[in-house]
Design an enzyme around this catalytic site. Sequence first.
Site, PDB file in Angstrom:
ATOM      1  CG  ASP A   1       7.755   5.136   8.234  1.00 34.24           C
ATOM      2  OD1 ASP A   1       7.455   4.926   7.047  1.00 34.24           O
ATOM      3  OD2 ASP A   1       7.480   4.346   9.163  1.00 34.24           O
TER       4      ASP A   1
ATOM      5  CD  GLU B   1       7.493   3.837   3.349  1.00 32.87           C
ATOM      6  OE1 GLU B   1       8.223   3.582   4.310  1.00 32.87           O
ATOM      7  OE2 GLU B   1       6.399   3.288   3.149  1.00 32.87           O
TER       8      GLU B   1
ATOM      9  CG  ASP C   1       6.064   3.529  13.052  1.00 31.28           C
ATOM     10  OD1 ASP C   1       5.312   3.492  12.070  1.00 31.28           O
ATOM     11  OD2 ASP C   1       5.895   2.831  14.074  1.00 31.28           O
TER      12      ASP C   1
END
Length: 202
Positions: free
Chosen positions: A7, A68, A141
């Site tokens: 992430d 992501e 996260d």
Amino acid sequence: MRVLGIDPGLTRCGVGVVDVEPNRTARLVDVVVLRSPAELDTPRRLARIAAGIEAIIEEHRPQAVALERVFARSDVSTIMGTAQISGVAMLIAARRELPVALHTPSEVKAAITGYGRADKKQVGAMVARILGLEAVPKPADAADALALAICHAWRTGGVAGAAVRGSGDASGGEPGLTPAQRAWLAAERSAAVSGAARRLKE
């Protein structure tokens, strides 16, 4: 299948590693949130995050990397930091010839919770449930990185490097990448860069 989920973020970068069996059973291998202090200049912040990602790859030897996908947000500084770390992560993976897949937040939410607009609390709760954890990984996260890894393994059927349906184009290129990103990865691979990247020192 062992997947590294990232992430991306310049201040906080979630990194999670999971093992996923063909029957979709998932097990936590490791999770950490890499941080870089705002008082450092950007190159040194990137180097610090890169060093952390490289160390985790060296230790756990994932078969694939899931990131992501960067998308437009109102905060330009957030977009820049996310894009910079995404580029660093893709470079590290490409040098090791690890397949990289990009997943949008809605794709991850749909895979993990069954609902593409789930909130972070719902995603975190499902990640904990899927991995059999007593508590939700924190900060968010960390849970998001694990969700990315699980999503990738489930969407590819547990086959390392398999194309993600609906995330790429009809040309059979890298899933979720723009033509420019695919050209960049092709150039990296054709250059036959050694997979043994140098460890960055602080």
